[in-house]
Design a protein around this motif. Structure first.
Motif, mmCIF file in Angstrom:
data_model
loop_
_atom_site.group_PDB
_atom_site.id
_atom_site.type_symbol
_atom_site.label_atom_id
_atom_site.label_comp_id
_atom_site.label_asym_id
_atom_site.label_seq_id
_atom_site.Cartn_x
_atom_site.Cartn_y
_atom_site.Cartn_z
ATOM 1 N N PHE A 27 39.433 13.378 60.091
ATOM 2 C CA PHE A 27 39.809 12.021 59.686
ATOM 3 C C PHE A 27 40.715 12.053 58.454
ATOM 4 C CE2 PHE A 27 38.720 8.607 56.627
ATOM 5 C CZ PHE A 27 39.341 7.541 57.277
ATOM 6 N N GLU A 28 40.359 12.846 57.458
ATOM 7 C CA GLU A 28 41.145 12.910 56.225
ATOM 8 C C GLU A 28 42.543 13.478 56.481
ATOM 9 O OE1 GLU A 28 38.915 15.055 53.335
ATOM 10 O OE2 GLU A 28 37.342 13.544 53.168
ATOM 11 N N THR A 30 44.177 13.430 59.374
ATOM 12 C CA THR A 30 44.922 12.445 60.162
ATOM 13 C C THR A 30 45.436 11.317 59.281
ATOM 14 O OG1 THR A 30 43.538 12.943 62.103
ATOM 15 C CG2 THR A 30 44.802 10.902 62.158
ATOM 16 N N SER A 31 44.604 10.840 58.362
ATOM 17 C CA SER A 31 45.011 9.781 57.436
ATOM 18 C C SER A 31 46.188 10.230 56.571
ATOM 19 C CB SER A 31 43.839 9.382 56.531
ATOM 20 O OG SER A 31 42.774 8.845 57.271
ATOM 21 N N GLU A 34 49.393 10.224 58.637
ATOM 22 C CA GLU A 34 49.833 8.839 58.860
ATOM 23 C C GLU A 34 50.492 8.253 57.614
ATOM 24 O OE1 GLU A 34 46.543 7.233 62.125
ATOM 25 O OE2 GLU A 34 46.217 6.916 59.987
ATOM 26 N N SER A 44 44.562 7.920 66.275
ATOM 27 C CA SER A 44 44.740 7.283 64.976
ATOM 28 C C SER A 44 43.557 7.631 64.077
ATOM 29 C CB SER A 44 44.829 5.771 65.138
ATOM 30 O OG SER A 44 43.571 5.229 65.525
ATOM 31 N N SER A 45 43.747 7.481 62.780
ATOM 32 C CA SER A 45 42.673 7.798 61.841
ATOM 33 C C SER A 45 41.459 6.899 62.072
ATOM 34 C CB SER A 45 43.167 7.660 60.396
ATOM 35 O OG SER A 45 43.665 6.357 60.148
ATOM 36 N N ASN A 46 41.691 5.656 62.455
ATOM 37 C CA ASN A 46 40.571 4.747 62.704
ATOM 38 C C ASN A 46 39.740 5.223 63.896
ATOM 39 O OD1 ASN A 46 39.126 2.126 62.260
ATOM 40 N ND2 ASN A 46 39.840 1.752 64.338
ATOM 41 N N VAL A 48 39.627 8.315 65.032
ATOM 42 C CA VAL A 48 38.997 9.576 64.622
ATOM 43 C C VAL A 48 37.741 9.297 63.807
ATOM 44 C CG1 VAL A 48 39.266 11.657 63.204
ATOM 45 C CG2 VAL A 48 41.123 10.929 64.710
ATOM 46 N N ASN A 49 37.804 8.299 62.939
ATOM 47 C CA ASN A 49 36.647 7.942 62.119
ATOM 48 C C ASN A 49 35.473 7.497 62.990
ATOM 49 O OD1 ASN A 49 35.347 7.308 59.498
ATOM 50 N ND2 ASN A 49 35.476 5.199 60.229
#
Length: 272
Positions: A27-28, A30-31, A34, A44-46, A48-49
């Motif tokens: 997640f980190e 990917t964020s 982005e 997307s990070s969302n 993935v979270n």
């Protein structure tokens, strides 16, 4: 790694992050990608979270597909839950990978021991308690463009138990099972139900009297190493194209490959 990415990621057009969900590392990363305006070759990070936190996955899908009943347990609630353990349940970290600290419990004592084991491998203030479901462990590999998902294969998972601990030993592609079509249908619906899932996605399932979804991995999973040799198209290229919106028109698998986990290595064996 994060420092290098911060300094260099802007020089690239695309980036495919390969990292575990553990401690929300995927997640980190990917964020970070982005935020630097680079296209992620993946979810997307969302999304993935949601998939990194297995309780969020459960909440997102419980009204859409059959999921294993799951409860979030805070550390201070251990005694409260321990008194109700009289049958088999599964204890696991919320953000674990590869069966890390996943344990089968059947008593207050084994539940407390399992909870402490999980506490040693996670930084989160809670863990998961799931119903124990009898059946074969499996996964479905899929490609998705964010709107539509297509199953690539049903895969067998080799899991063993050692004093209650579940250990992932490898698997086989493809898996022949009477519930194959149902498993692929559930995996497809689940992936299409979480906004932002893109590229290669793996869905873990239990094939018993019914098919139950266990979790979603928003990343390349182990069966990839076999599928890349078996599909009628270049899987790496297809992952990139799927993120751009294009999915393969036809999916065909040739042969059968087994993969065995040995320490930190993965051994492949072509069966057919």
């Amino acid at each position: 790694m994060k420092k290098w990415l911060k300094n260099n990621i802007s020089f690239y057009d695309l980036c495919l992050p390969i990292a575990p969900e553990e401690n929300f590392i995927l997640f980190e990363l990917t964020s970070l990608i982005e935020k630097n305006g680079v296209q992620v070759v993946g979810s997307s990070s969302n999304a993935v979270n949601i998939c990194s936190d297995k309780f969020l996955t459960y909440q997102a899908l419980k009204e859409k597909v059959p999921v294993v009943p799951t409860r979030k347990v805070l550390w201070e609630q251990i005694d409260e839950y321990a008194n109700g353990i009289s049958d088999r349940y599964v204890v696991k970290p919320v953000d674990g990978v590869s069966c890390l600290a996943v344990q089968v419990v059947d008593s207050a004592e084994s539940f407390r021991d399992a909870a402490m084991h999980v506490k040693n491998v996670t930084n989160l203030p809670y863990f998961l308690l799931q119903d124990y479901v009898e059946g074969a462990s499996a996964s479905v590999s899929l490609l998705t463009n964010g709107k539509r998902a297509i199953p690539l294969s049903l895969n067998k998972q080799y899991n063993t138990q050692n004093n209650g601990s579940i250990i992932y030993d490898g698997g086989k592609v493809p898996m022949n099972h009477s519930k194959e079509n149902e498993a692929k249908k559930i995996a497809k619906k689940a992936v299409e139900s979480i906004k932002g899932l893109k590229g290669y996605v793996g869905v873990d399932l239990i094939l018993g009297d019914e098919v139950y979804l266990v979790e979603i991995n928003s990343r390349i999973t182990t069966p990839y190493v076999a599928l890349r040799q078996m599909l009628n198209f270049n899987l790496g290229e297809a992952i990139v194209e799927s993120v751009k919106g294009h999915l393969p028109e036809e999916v065909n698998i040739k042969g059968e490959i087994e993969f065995q986990k040995e320490a930190d290595n993965l051994q492949l064996k072509v069966i057919d």
